[in-house]
Design a protein around this motif. Structure first.
Motif, PDB file in Angstrom:
ATOM      1  N   ARG A  30       0.825  -1.217   0.000  1.00 23.77           N
ATOM      2  CA  ARG A  30       0.000   0.000   0.000  1.00 23.77           C
ATOM      3  C   ARG A  30       0.857   1.265   0.000  1.00 23.77           C
ATOM      4  NH1 ARG A  30      -5.302  -0.529   0.281  1.00 23.77           N
ATOM      5  NH2 ARG A  30      -6.263  -2.428   1.113  1.00 23.77           N
ATOM      6  N   ALA A  31       1.996   1.214   0.698  1.00 22.43           N
ATOM      7  CA  ALA A  31       2.897   2.370   0.685  1.00 22.43           C
ATOM      8  C   ALA A  31       3.397   2.643  -0.728  1.00 22.43           C
ATOM      9  CB  ALA A  31       4.068   2.140   1.629  1.00 22.43           C
ATOM     10  N   PHE A  33       1.679   1.875  -3.509  1.00 24.91           N
ATOM     11  CA  PHE A  33       0.541   2.444  -4.224  1.00 24.91           C
ATOM     12  C   PHE A  33       0.414   3.942  -3.927  1.00 24.91           C
ATOM     13  CE2 PHE A  33      -1.971  -1.826  -4.008  1.00 24.91           C
ATOM     14  CZ  PHE A  33      -1.114  -2.372  -4.950  1.00 24.91           C
ATOM     15  N   ASP A  34       0.527   4.280  -2.645  1.00 27.92           N
ATOM     16  CA  ASP A  34       0.360   5.686  -2.242  1.00 27.92           C
ATOM     17  C   ASP A  34       1.423   6.579  -2.867  1.00 27.92           C
ATOM     18  OD1 ASP A  34      -1.781   4.925  -0.707  1.00 27.92           O
ATOM     19  OD2 ASP A  34      -0.685   4.904   1.199  1.00 27.92           O
ATOM     20  N   ALA A  35       2.616   6.017  -3.085  1.00 40.59           N
ATOM     21  CA  ALA A  35       3.708   6.799  -3.663  1.00 40.59           C
ATOM     22  C   ALA A  35       3.731   6.731  -5.189  1.00 40.59           C
ATOM     23  CB  ALA A  35       5.050   6.308  -3.107  1.00 40.59           C
ATOM     24  N   GLY A  36       2.790   5.997  -5.769  1.00 46.91           N
ATOM     25  CA  GLY A  36       2.750   5.868  -7.224  1.00 46.91           C
ATOM     26  C   GLY A  36       3.867   4.998  -7.779  1.00 46.91           C
ATOM     27  N   ALA A  58      -7.864  -2.498  -4.705  1.00 44.68           N
ATOM     28  CA  ALA A  58      -6.538  -1.891  -4.908  1.00 44.68           C
ATOM     29  C   ALA A  58      -5.534  -2.878  -5.489  1.00 44.68           C
ATOM     30  CB  ALA A  58      -6.009  -1.342  -3.586  1.00 44.68           C
ATOM     31  N   HIS A  61      -3.756  -2.455  -8.851  1.00 46.62           N
ATOM     32  CA  HIS A  61      -2.618  -1.561  -9.073  1.00 46.62           C
ATOM     33  C   HIS A  61      -1.286  -2.309  -9.103  1.00 46.62           C
ATOM     34  CE1 HIS A  61      -5.123   1.960  -8.780  1.00 46.62           C
ATOM     35  NE2 HIS A  61      -5.558   1.608  -7.580  1.00 46.62           N
TER      36      HIS A  61
END
Length: 316
Positions: A30-31, A33-36, A58, A61
């Motif tokens: 998830r980290a 994903f959050d950072a792209g 999610a 992704h």
């Protein structure tokens, strides 16, 4: 001690339950994903499903790859990872996240070359902006395997995407110098042949006979014949005589060891990485890694190459 370059973060997640696995892996993914950050997941079917379920929508992704195919041989795994990482960095991906899992049968039966793989990763991917999370089930991996995991990973994951330095991490060269693969169980039996300074044709014939008697499929029988030829050639050209060839067989399995009295190649990554340089012996040993079901190298009795074919394929 500098555990990693700023670009490469190589960490192990050692867990003993599904809950602990998810507490380590989900925040890591998830980290990203959050950072792209592009995220590649190469897990066995069961753990991939755990992760997909926990991530929910999610999960789309991440790129989920077949874990069994992705970790069939260390040399192939390295080449595939290098291709993926090179392609992503050329596309200006920034930091990349990778979650991986060595299949259970590989941990149980062919760990030595995967231990070499984990140590090699620290050198081979040092200049890539990648965060590796290598997952190991403490209910499956033995204490010796987990000791190697801690020695080959500079970082150990904790829950919540945190990490701590591994107190027993060893730089690759140091790990390679200490690592000594165990003998194959077949080696306790009387060998089909035990020959000193065999000719290439004699070596090929003995390996071919072992493959034939084992009943392994023709492709694998040819693989050990080719690999023995390469290992014997390397021993004569780059090692120190005498050269000793020993060959064993059992139903569905054949083993050969090639030993010379030298210290072995200067490059500890020999065999794991494709090379066009035949003057070092690296090309022949890479071909052996690509064709056999297991290859181990060690320096207990001089430099020994152990070559194995088996009709039992690793699977998760």
């Amino acid at each position: 001690m500098n555990l990693q370059t700023p670009e490469h973060i190589h960490q192990a997640a050692i867990y003993d339950s599904r809950t602990e696995f998810l507490q380590m892996v989900v925040p890591f993914v998830r980290a990203g994903f959050d950072a792209g950050e592009p995220t590649i997941v190469t897990l066995g079917h069961q753990r991939a499903e755990w992760l997909r379920t926990a991530l929910g929508p999610a999960a789309a992704h991440a790129s989920f790859l077949d874990g069994d195919a992705g970790y069939r041989r260390p040399s192939s795994t390295i080449e595939t990872h290098l291709e993926h990482l090179t392609g992503l960095t050329r596309g200006h991906a920034g930091r990349i996240r990778v979650v991986g899992q060595v299949p259970t049968p590989a941990i149980e039966h062919t760990w030595s070359w995967w231990a070499r793989y984990e140590a090699a990763v620290n050198r081979l991917f040092a200049d890539f902006p990648v965060s590796h999370l290598c997952t190991y089930d403490a209910n499956v991996a033995s204490r010796d395997v987990l000791d190697d995991v801690r020695r080959t990973h500079p970082w150990l994951a904790t829950t919540g995407a945190r990490r701590l330095p591994s107190a027993t991490f060893e730089p690759p060269a140091e790990f390679f110098a200490r690592h000594s693969p165990a003998a194959d169980p077949l080696e306790s039996a009387t060998p089909l042949a035990d020959v000193t300074d065999p000719s290439r044709s004699q070596a090929r014939a003995l390996a071919r006979e072992a493959g034939r008697r084992s009943g392994c499929e023709r492709r694998k029988a040819m693989a050990i014949e080719i690999a023995v030829n390469e290992a014997v050639t390397n021993a004569f050209e780059h090692g120190t005589p005498p050269v000793r060839l020993r060959v064993w067989w059992a139903p569905g399995r054949a083993v050969a060891t090639v030993t010379d009295t030298g210290p072995g190649p200067d490059d500890p990554l020999v065999g794991l990485v494709r090379t066009s340089d035949s003057t070092t012996g690296g090309l022949g040993l890479w071909l052996a890694h690509e064709s056999c079901d297991y290859v181990a190298i060690g320096t207990d009795e001089g430099f020994t190459v152990r070559l194995v074919i088996s009709d039992t394929e690793p699977a998760d």
